[in-house]
Design an enzyme around this catalytic site. Structure first.
Site, PDB file in Angstrom:
ATOM      1  CE1 TYR A  99       0.367   1.756   4.298  1.00 15.88           C
ATOM      2  CE2 TYR A  99       0.452  -0.621   4.656  1.00 15.88           C
ATOM      3  CZ  TYR A  99       0.671   0.674   5.106  1.00 15.88           C
ATOM      4  OH  TYR A  99       1.196   0.889   6.364  1.00 15.88           O
ATOM      5  CB  CYS A 100       1.320   4.229  -1.779  1.00 17.66           C
ATOM      6  SG  CYS A 100      -0.001   4.369  -3.013  1.00 17.66           S
ATOM      7  CG  PHE A 101      -1.657   8.971   1.585  1.00 18.27           C
ATOM      8  CD1 PHE A 101      -1.649   8.843   2.965  1.00 18.27           C
ATOM      9  CD2 PHE A 101      -2.528   9.888   1.015  1.00 18.27           C
ATOM     10  CE1 PHE A 101      -2.484   9.615   3.763  1.00 18.27           C
ATOM     11  CE2 PHE A 101      -3.361  10.664   1.802  1.00 18.27           C
ATOM     12  CZ  PHE A 101      -3.337  10.532   3.177  1.00 18.27           C
ATOM     13  CB  SER A 107       0.762   0.972  -4.116  1.00 22.95           C
ATOM     14  OG  SER A 107      -0.419   1.611  -4.539  1.00 22.95           O
ATOM     15  CE1 TYR A 128      -1.831   4.948   8.011  1.00 24.58           C
ATOM     16  CE2 TYR A 128      -2.655   7.006   7.093  1.00 24.58           C
ATOM     17  CZ  TYR A 128      -2.276   6.246   8.185  1.00 24.58           C
ATOM     18  OH  TYR A 128      -2.362   6.779   9.451  1.00 24.58           O
TER      19      TYR A 128
END
Length: 372
Positions: A99-101, A107, A128
């Site tokens: 995952y990224c933000f 991602s 996230y």
């Protein structure tokens, strides 16, 4: 893990937290430090400086220029090194997710590079932000369940009792702090977001296990450096209270065991005999120093003298009984009057008083009659 066994991107956030499914967080370290999850490891696509440069470029020149800069910054040998780290983690965690933000470009790019290396690895839809929002919703929904608080003077064993009960929620355990000026543990407190995430996962798992009511220690809003989430704290202000009224001698013995004997052992196990004793000494002195203004200068100095004599005697003999010389007045003149004042304001909500065993029995019965 190979590309032949491809899993879909994940959005079953409940399952991810209930099963502690491992997560690879590809955000920058500064983002991870501000808040993440216990089941996540940080293997960033960009470090903090690279992320800042790309962010500045995005604001000044737009998305395409920022993407191009990102590719130029993480290229060649650096890209190979970071891809190797992701591949190793994917092999270790074949059931995990990236995952990224927001589940966007970062991602997706990591996912693409992994696929080019022969590994299909799913990412978290929404990233996230979606996981965090799920946990915030969990906190709000959990706070709607019935609650009962365990009250009592310092040393009453409130936390012990919370942990004995299936529907008990150890707020201090989640915060890695025992609430008082002597409350820090050898595990450092995490940031506010990490505390909220950890508490939400704990509540989620307990509800999944069948809990339909919470037993909590009667806490203030602040536990060390962490604040209780407002939905939880606000409901606590309306909850019934069962008060442990144990004899003074019983409470004193508990405190001596928990804050003196046990802490010495923990410090020495963690740091060795010499450094462990030094840190144990500092821990007790810091606990008194933190409340010096409330104690008043004269009482603070007197208790500090008693503490220092007790430490000398304990170090020489191994006996901790001399600590009662400062623990007794600290309870009698500080902690007990303070809690009595706080409890008076909740007198209308007190539903039971008794010793430790009686309160335990009451709560088990109360759970059956009032927990639905």
């Amino acid at each position: 893990m190979s590309a032949t066994r491809e899993r879909e991107d994940g959005q079953d956030y409940r399952r991810i937290f209930l099963q502690d499914i491992p997560l690879i967080d590809v955000r920058a370290p500064v983002e991870f430090q501000q808040g993440a999850f216990a089941n996540a490891v940080n293997l960033p696509l960009m470090n903090d400086d690279e992320r800042q440069a790309v962010g500045t470029c995005y604001k000044q020149q737009g998305q395409q220029a920022a993407i191009a800069l990102g590719h130029s910054l993480v290229n060649g040998r650096l890209r190979e090194q970071r891809t190797a780290a992701w591949l190793a983690q994917c092999a270790q965690w074949p059931e995990g997710y990236i995952y990224c933000f927001r589940g966007g470009l970062r991602s997706q790019l990591v996912q693409q590079w992994l696929r080019e290396a022969g590994v299909a690895y799913p990412r978290i839809t929404g990233g996230y932000k979606a996981l965090r929002n799920f946990l915030l919703t969990t906190l709000e929904q959990s706070a709607e369940l019935p609650m009962v608080l365990i009250g009592g003077n310092t040393g009453s064993g409130k936390t012990l009792l919370v942990n004995e009960l299936a529907d008990g929620v150890d707020l201090e355990g989640a915060a890695h702090h025992r609430g008082s000026s002597f409350g820090r543990t050898l595990v450092s407190q995490s940031g506010q977001i990490d505390f909220e995430n950890r508490l939400a996962v704990l509540l989620l798992k307990k509800q999944h296990g069948g809990c339909r009511r919470w037993v909590l220690e009667d806490e203030g809003r602040i536990i060390g450096s962490n604040n209780l989430p407002l939905p939880v704290f606000n409901r606590m202000q309306q909850a019934p209270v069962a008060v442990i009224d144990d004899p003074f001698e019983v409470r004193l013995a508990r405190l001596q065991h928990e804050y003196i004997d046990r802490m010495r052992i923990e410090f020495e196990q963690a740091y060795g005999a010499q450094l462990g004793w030094q840190k144990y000494d500092e821990y007790l002195h810091h606990g008194l120093f933190a409340i010096r203004r409330r104690l008043g200068l004269e009482r603070f100095q007197l208790l500090t003298q008693h503490l220092e004599r007790a430490l000398q005697y304990q170090q020489a003999s191994g006996n901790s009984d001399e600590h009662q010389q400062w623990l007794v007045p600290l309870l009698q003149h500080y902690y007990d009057p303070m809690y009595h004042y706080q409890l008076e304001k909740k007198s209308q909500r007190i539903v039971f008083r008794g010793n430790y065993a009686e309160v335990r029995e009451f709560l088990m019965t109360y759970s059956q009659n009032n927990g639905e």
